[in-house]
Design an enzyme around this catalytic site. Structure first.
Site, PDB file in Angstrom:
ATOM      1  N   SER B 123       0.820  -1.215   0.000  1.00  0.00           N
ATOM      2  CA  SER B 123       0.000   0.000   0.000  1.00  0.00           C
ATOM      3  C   SER B 123       0.854   1.264   0.000  1.00  0.00           C
ATOM      4  O   SER B 123       1.956   1.292   0.532  1.00  0.00           O
ATOM      5  CB  SER B 123      -0.897   0.035   1.242  1.00  0.00           C
ATOM      6  OG  SER B 123      -1.830  -0.994   1.195  1.00  0.00           O
ATOM      7  N   GLU B 237      -2.124 -20.888  -0.999  1.00  0.00           N
ATOM      8  CA  GLU B 237      -2.485 -21.516   0.270  1.00  0.00           C
ATOM      9  C   GLU B 237      -3.503 -20.733   1.083  1.00  0.00           C
ATOM     10  O   GLU B 237      -3.589 -20.898   2.285  1.00  0.00           O
ATOM     11  CB  GLU B 237      -1.239 -21.726   1.129  1.00  0.00           C
ATOM     12  CG  GLU B 237      -0.297 -22.738   0.526  1.00  0.00           C
ATOM     13  CD  GLU B 237       1.018 -22.816   1.268  1.00  0.00           C
ATOM     14  OE1 GLU B 237       1.078 -22.295   2.388  1.00  0.00           O
ATOM     15  OE2 GLU B 237       1.949 -23.394   0.713  1.00  0.00           O
TER      16      GLU B 237
END
Lengths: 375, 375
Positions: B123, B237
């Protein structure tokens, strides 16, 4: 571990889909909803020929001896089409007789249920609106080795269509002193009276019993020994209902997504706006999560019966809340046309209202989940 | 449909339980010495990076056994499988897919040994939910990149030795102009400013880059491949199964709280709305677990990880919020004070927002799964 359907089950789904698309498109659903029978005898016969009425019944009695996971495939599709028929009722009656009945009884009733010549249902609800053995207050009056049944059963699915009514009644004070009688349509003193259902694709009504004699050969299992059987059949009802809810909720979502892609306002298809897109995404989350809960429950019924009741209650509680919301949002996202008779989305709203309390509402099932967790 | 585990898988579960029995004291110590020892033991068993390929130093284990391992660890409240959280979750999987031999050699064993600590630079002040608009520039200068710009919400930036950093190498292409650089945190020109979270604790950081010189060999993947590198790692995952065991533990604590509290003069657990809400949490957590198993099953069949993981992210977000609110309801007037539950009710926002806000997840589902027009 494999969380998915087998190739044969996918094949079954395609066959059912094809049958319903051809035989029972939405115009036909609407026509049947207004008919007095409430279903098509012709289609019922075809279902029997395709082997779907006896899907889970023993082969010896005309069934296909498949599992509840297979039944879920069938019911998801009938739910998707809002297919009007006494399929769930008949499936439950058959599964109760197969579960609890003697060989004689199975031979007497199951072939007719599998070949479509007879329709069955369970009359489990009474005035007190309590689901399960505790709610059964109708007492059998002993006469010789038989019982006389007098009273009323409420909201009996397909009561008027059925040829066999499975009637649980009380034979003693302990909560589980329950027997289940199979009452045939032509029995003296028994009659079904239809009531207008909020969802005309699902029929219901009252079963009146006036001194109806039931002999030992009409009792499923030993007298006072059917309490567990009753709980089990209600669990299966909830499971079957959830499978139809999945199909119907998915259809409601699909219809609304299509609408949101086509309907333009402010220069864009309305599905472009987050105020529309986000509730649709939530509907998807609900449908997929319900699938996960239900598939597990359906697997557990046959493979891990101990965990099945709580798993079914989780699915039914979740389904009741989720479908309620999907029904409401489906209409709201359509705007004005959602409130017309013409658009199909209203049919799904009505189904959601019907399904909400059938085989136990969210409060009932969350209470069972709480108990299962020791609360 | 099959939710059972094979004998080998059950045997593995027993092995994990036996290991925990032997090596994990109750209560779990939190000292750095214990953690070091713990990490070393797990490493020796090749349980850190359990499903990473053996030739990369991982365990080469199956996804199902990994699920079992994580579930058992979580049930016993064991510390995580390895301490380099970001390294294990993001950097390692990305290195295995896109890294050069030299890079793998240099970084992977440190991640598995818990001797490295990575942070991630995603970000920026003007690029939050719209991550692909990121502006931190990297300009090639001979054998080096010169990086200028700013990252924000970077967890563990102070402690980390390395940052897995997304930079812009090309302004004309939104996704194709993003590149991934691996940068030592002690490189001159990097400055870290902590940001206090709303509880007044340092939770995350701003990281400033001023003429930071990074050798070209520290680029992961090709120039302009950064978005692909990260998205592959992001999906890696993320079945969401271990999240459900974590939520189960939270629910257990919440039930304990309710068991020991009174609401309006009565035991809180006797309150119908509290009971119903707890059962609804139980149901939603079970839905998360089963959704996770469905994702796992898809991965086992070789399907690429999909947007379906957004479903559990949304379920979890809603659950965190409702569970925190119920804890305050159960506490009654004491909810006005500071305390562990009260603080938790302030701090769950981090989990819900981190990794993509709920509204971003709804966009993902709406656009990628339902096919609604992008806005």
């Amino acid at each position: 571990m494999n969380f998915g359907f087998e190739e044969e089950q996918e094949l079954l789904r395609r066959e059912i889909r094809k049958f319903l698309d051809e035989q029972c498109p939405m115009e036909e659903v609407r026509r049947l909803a207004q008919s007095s029978d409430g279903y098509s005898r012709e289609q019922w016969k075809q279902l029997a020929e395709l082997g779907w009425l006896g899907l889970m019944l023993p082969e010896a009695y005309g069934g296909a001896e498949l599992t509840w996971v297979d039944a879920v495939v069938l019911l998801e599709e009938t739910g998707r089409s809002l297919f009007p028929s006494p399929l769930i009722s008949t499936t439950l009656a058959g599964s109760a007789i197969a579960d609890l009945g003697s060989e004689d009884q199975k031979g007497r009733w199951l072939p007719g249920l599998a070949d479509g010549s007879r329709i069955g249902t369970i009359a489990f609800l009474e005035d007190n609106d309590v689901l399960g053995p505790a709610g059964i207050q109708l007492r059998g009056r002993p006469r010789g080795d038989a019982f006389l049944l007098s009273g009323e059963k409420r909201l009996v699915a397909d009561v008027e269509q059925a040829d066999l009514w499975l009637v649980p009644f009380r034979v003693g004070d302990p909560e589980d002193a329950i027997a289940i009688a199979v009452v045939e349509r032509d029995a003296d003193g028994a009659s079904g009276r239809p009531l207008p259902s909020i969802d005309r694709t699902k029929r219901t009504g009252t079963l009146q019993l006036d001194e109806v004699p039931v002999g030992p050969d009409a009792l499923l299992g030993p007298p006072a020994g059917a309490s567990l059987g009753l709980s089990r059949v209600l669990d299966r009802g909830a499971l079957a209902l959830c499978a139809e809810v999945i199909g119907a909720a998915e259809a409601a979502l699909r219809i609304t997504v299509e609408f949101a892609k086509q309907r333009e306002q402010f220069g864009h298809p309305i599905g472009h706006f987050q105020g529309v897109k986000h509730p649709l995404a939530e509907m998807y989350v609900e449908v997929e999560s319900l699938k996960s809960l239900l598939y597990y429950a359906a697997w557990a019924i046959d493979e891990d019966p101990e965990v099945a009741p709580a798993a079914i209650s989780r699915a039914k509680a979740y389904a009741a809340d989720a479908f309620t919301r999907i029904g409401i949002d489906g209409i709201q996202l359509h705007g004005g046309v959602g409130y017309t008779l013409e658009y199909d989305i209203q049919l799904y709203l009505k189904r959601s209202k019907w399904a909400r309390s059938m085989y136990g509402d969210a409060d009932y099932h969350y209470d069972r989940v709480a108990r299962a967790r020791g609360l | 449909m099959d939710f059972s585990f094979s004998t080998e898988e059950e045997a593995f579960r027993q092995e994990v339980r036996g290991f925990l029995e032997e090596n994990l004291p109750d209560p779990v110590p939190t000292t750095p010495e214990f953690l070091r020892e713990w990490n070393a033991k797990l490493r020796a068993k090749r349980w850190v990076g359990f499903a990473w390929p053996k030739e990369e130093g991982g365990g080469g284990g199956s996804l199902i056994e990994q699920y079992i391992l994580k579930e058992e660890m979580s049930l016993r409240r064991a510390p995580p499988l390895g301490s380099d959280f970001m390294g294990l979750a993001w950097v390692g999987p990305a290195l295995i897919r896109h890294g050069s031999e030299a890079q793998k050699k240099r970084f992977l064993s440190d991640i598995l040994d818990s001797s490295s600590l990575w942070c991630t630079g995603y970000s920026e002040p003007d690029s939050g939910s719209d991550l692909a608009s990121l502006k931190t520039r990297a300009v090639r200068d001979g054998d080096e990149y010169v990086v200028n710009g700013q990252k924000i919400w970077t967890s563990a930036a102070k402690q980390a030795k390395w940052i897995f950093n997304l930079v812009r190498t090309e302004s004309s292409s939104r996704y194709g102009g993003i590149t991934c650089l691996l940068i030592p945190m002690d490189t001159p020109g990097i400055e870290i400013h902590p940001i206090d979270n709303l509880s007044g604790r340092p939770g995350f950081n701003e990281v400033f880059f001023t003429d930071v010189r990074v050798p070209v060999e520290n680029r992961l993947g090709k120039e302009g491949e950064g978005w692909r590198v990260v998205m592959g790692a992001l999906a890696n995952e993320r079945s969401g199964i271990s999240e459900s065991t974590e939520m189960t533990r939270k629910l257990d604590s919440l039930i304990e709280l309710a068991r020991n509290s009174r609401k309006a003069g009565r035991p809180a657990l006797e309150d119908t709305s509290v009971r119903r809400e707890l059962a609804a949490f139980d149901t939603r957590i079970e839905a998360m677990r089963l959704n996770g198993m469905r994702n796992l099953s898809r991965q086992l069949k070789g399907d690429p990880p999909s947007s379906e993981t957004s479903i559990n992210k949304l379920l979890r977000g809603a659950l965190e919020i409702r569970m925190a609110e119920l804890s305050l309801e159960v506490l009654g007037s004491a909810s006005q004070l500071e305390g562990p539950w009260q603080n938790a009710a302030l701090s769950f926002h981090g989990t819900v927002i981190g990794g993509g806000t709920p509204n971003i997840q709804r966009n993902i589902i709406g656009e990628r799964i339902l096919g609604l027009p992008k806005d």
